[in-house]
Design an enzyme around this catalytic site. Structure first.
Site, PDB file in Angstrom:
ATOM      1  CG  PHE A 150      29.867  15.097  71.326  1.00  0.00           C
ATOM      2  CD1 PHE A 150      29.362  14.792  70.072  1.00  0.00           C
ATOM      3  CD2 PHE A 150      30.983  15.925  71.392  1.00  0.00           C
ATOM      4  CE1 PHE A 150      29.960  15.285  68.920  1.00  0.00           C
ATOM      5  CE2 PHE A 150      31.594  16.417  70.248  1.00  0.00           C
ATOM      6  CZ  PHE A 150      31.077  16.093  69.011  1.00  0.00           C
ATOM      7  CE  LYS A 174      32.400  14.399  82.661  1.00  0.00           C
ATOM      8  NZ  LYS A 174      31.774  15.057  81.451  1.00  0.00           N
ATOM      9  CB  SER A 227      39.626  17.714  71.656  1.00  0.00           C
ATOM     10  OG  SER A 227      39.861  18.365  72.894  1.00  0.00           O
ATOM     11  CB  CYS A 282      38.955   9.984  67.135  1.00  0.00           C
ATOM     12  SG  CYS A 282      38.575   8.353  67.766  1.00  0.00           S
ATOM     13  CD  GLU A 383      39.792  15.978  65.820  1.00  0.00           C
ATOM     14  OE1 GLU A 383      40.158  16.500  66.894  1.00  0.00           O
ATOM     15  OE2 GLU A 383      39.460  14.791  65.715  1.00  0.00           O
TER      16      GLU A 383
END
Lengths: 483, 118
Positions: A150, A174, A227, A282, A383
């Site tokens: 996202f 996707k 993730s 990230c 994180e």
């Protein structure tokens, strides 16, 4: 009535076979922008069949012609640049400048793909044995797919799709069900190119669609960004099903600030690194380690700058930080801040419960800075994926490097210094895939691979750069004798 | 007060400024100057599109759009010189605060063009 998104399969917009839908929210206004279908295995299977059917014709299309499509695509992206950026703001919550930056990065990947005719060239040796020549051919491998996150809904898919198809493959995207609208717009532009039907396909959905992509025998390779726990699952599932895979995971990126650093320039740069995209990237700076005397100055300056950051709706040009992706994300981030406080961190700036006038229900978390963070605290290890910067103190450069290398992640690390010696030692010793020297966000441009080590990456070949040419092609060795 | 606090805010303000100049000179019957303003607007749109990357997204301080409000109601020669002076001042003050050379240069050149008409 809320619009339900369609998949793009075989050159047509089609309804998903799935009956479940996932609402797509504007995280600032809470407006439901659309409904994203949870596509089924049958939808993915249709996309794979369309991509397979297109493959032979597409791979035999001259590579220069394949690249020409990307020239035209780049033109369309430039024309619709502001529209693309606005869609990203609406579905993701980032600021308009951040969205423009993302769009620019996405276009860089298209630029890179235009160079594929050069990059696909291979090599050979005459007379490897007497009268025998040996050469390498690069060939497309078939149907590839990308499962994308996202936080960069336009850029990340474009890390993969343009290069993959110019290499002669066919492709399925996707996108994240939280931010599918950017890809819908991108596919509307791709549709204008008149590519052969089935070369590009878009399948919306969440877990079910992702699992179908990973397990479908017709897909030869999968690119993933998300993730670390999910990256590991993607890697294991794809390899179990015989696919090549590049799975980029999460991060806990450290920044070391040396006493000799230009503190004002460093702090301004760290601000962007920590709070840009509301910390949801990230490559976000998560921990700033002040070495020796640098700690107190760094701390004071960071707090001074951060408390003046204007948090607001991303479509307001003056907003310097937008929302996080959802209420659930906000609650998770606030829980992690609270845990840090309970474990002994000092709250230097608290972004919890921030309210933005006119957007009171938006998923806003203000910039947050925690001081005196210790290596054992959860906030130092896990994180956050939010606008939370932890400050740690190290007595020496070596101690700072040890702190960084103690992380189970290895996506990025940066040093701010005026010492060439320390910069060199940092590049040499730090276990991370992307290193910044006086740069807070060590984001590789499209012609370099996007590094990542330890739990930040699962696979062998990274996204972008020559790694992507390797990933999207098969190498065939030809040994010839003509007598 | 720092309302021009981002790369986008600065560039968008400049783009709107040039749009206003184009309309102003159309109204004043000066097609050449209107055309120049439209060219600067297009250039600034390209600069905004092509130069916004992570390293540009540092906070910008010390610029307030309220300091750069030309009076576009006065189309006299003196009025034209006055609005050009304000535009030149805007570009001269904003260019050094932009940390991308290509964008900085474009803003400087816009400032020089306006200064020449002031």
């Amino acid at each position: 009535m809320t619009r339900k998104l369609k998949n793009y399969i075989g050159g047509a917009w089609v309804d998903s076979a799935g009956t479940e839908v996932i609402p797509v929210h504007n995280p600032a206004t809470c407006e439901v922008l659309a409904e994203c279908p949870e596509s089924t295995y049958a939808d993915v299977d249709n996309a794979v069949k369309a991509a397979q059917a297109a493959f032979e014709e597409w791979r035999s299309t001259p590579v220069l012609s394949r690249a020409q499509y990307m020239y035209h695509f780049k033109g369309l992206l430039e024309e619709r640049f502001e529209d693309i950026a606005k869609v990203m703001v609406q579905e993701n919550g980032k600021t308009i400048d951040e969205a423009r930056g993302e769009a620019r990065r996405g276009i860089e990947s298209v630029d890179f793909a235009i160079g594929v005719p050069l990059l696909m060239r291979s090599d050979g040796v005459e007379d490897i044995s007497s009268g025998i020549d040996e050469t390498t051919l690069r060939q497309p491998a078939g149907v590839f797919a990308a499962i994308t996150p996202f936080n960069f809904p336009m850029m990340v898919p474009l890390w993969f799709l343009p290069t993959a198809i110019v290499c002669g493959n066919t492709f399925i995207v996707k996108p994240s069900p939280q931010t599918p609208l950017s890809m819908e717009l991108i596919f509307e532009l791709l549709e204008e190119l008149d590519l052969p039907e089935g070369v590009i396909n878009l399948v919306h959905g969440g877990v079910q669609a992702s699992m179908s992509v990973m397990e479908h025998p017709g897909i030869v390779g999968v690119s993933f960004v998300g993730s670390s726990p999910v990256a590991k699952i993607v890697y294991e599932t794809c390899t179990k099903h015989g696919k090549r895979v590049q799975a980029q995971g999460g991060a806990k990126n450290y920044i070391a600030v040396m006493p000799d650093a230009n503190m004002e320039a460093s702090v301004k740069n760290i601000m962007g690194a920590a709070f840009g995209c509301a910390g949801q990237r990230c490559l976000a700076a998560a921990v700033a380690v002040g070495v020796g005397d640098a700690y107190d100055t760094m701390k004071n300056e960071l707090v001074r700058y951060a408390q003046n950051l204007k948090v607001g709706y991303g479509l307001d040009e003056k907003s310097q930080m937008g929302t996080v992706i959802s209420h659930a994300a906000r609650e998770r981030i606030e829980t992690m801040i609270q845990k840090g406080v309970e474990e002994g961190a000092e709250v230097l700036l608290d972004g919890r419960k921030v309210k933005i006038e006119g957007y009171e229900d938006g998923s806003f978390v203000g910039p947050t800075i925690l001081g005196d963070v210790k290596p054992g605290m959860q906030i130092a290890k896990d994180e956050v994926f939010g606008p939370v910067l932890s400050l740690m103190k190290a007595n020496t450069f070596e101690e700072a490097v040890a702190l960084i290398n103690n992380s189970r992640y290895g996506n990025a690390a940066s040093i701010f210094t005026n010492s060439g010696k320390h910069a060199r030692e940092f590049k040499y010793a730090v276990k991370a895939g992307n290193i910044g020297v006086n740069i807070g966000v060590a984001a590789p441009s499209a012609s370099f691979p996007f590094g990542g080590q330890k739990e930040s990456f699962y696979g062998d070949l990274h996204g972008q750069g020559m790694d992507s040419i390797e990933f999207f092609t098969e190498r065939k060795i030809v040994i010839e004798r003509w007598t | 007060m720092s309302s021009l606090n981002t790369f986008g805010a600065v560039l968008s303000f400049a783009i709107q400024l040039e749009a206003d100049f184009a309309a102003y000179y159309h109204q004043a019957g000066n097609a050449a100057r209107a055309s120049d303003a439209e060219k600067r607007k297009s250039k600034l749109e390209r600069v905004r599109r092509e130069n916004v990357v992570e390293i540009t997204l540092e906070p910008i301080e010390g610029l307030d759009e309220a300091d750069y409000v030309p009076n576009f109601n006065d189309t006299s020669a003196a009025g034209q010189a006055a609005v050009e002076r304000i535009a030149a001042q805007f570009y001269q003050e904003v260019a050094p605060k932009i940390n991308v050379k290509q964008a900085e240069r474009a803003l400087e050149r816009c400032g020089q063009e306006h200064a020449a008409l002031a």
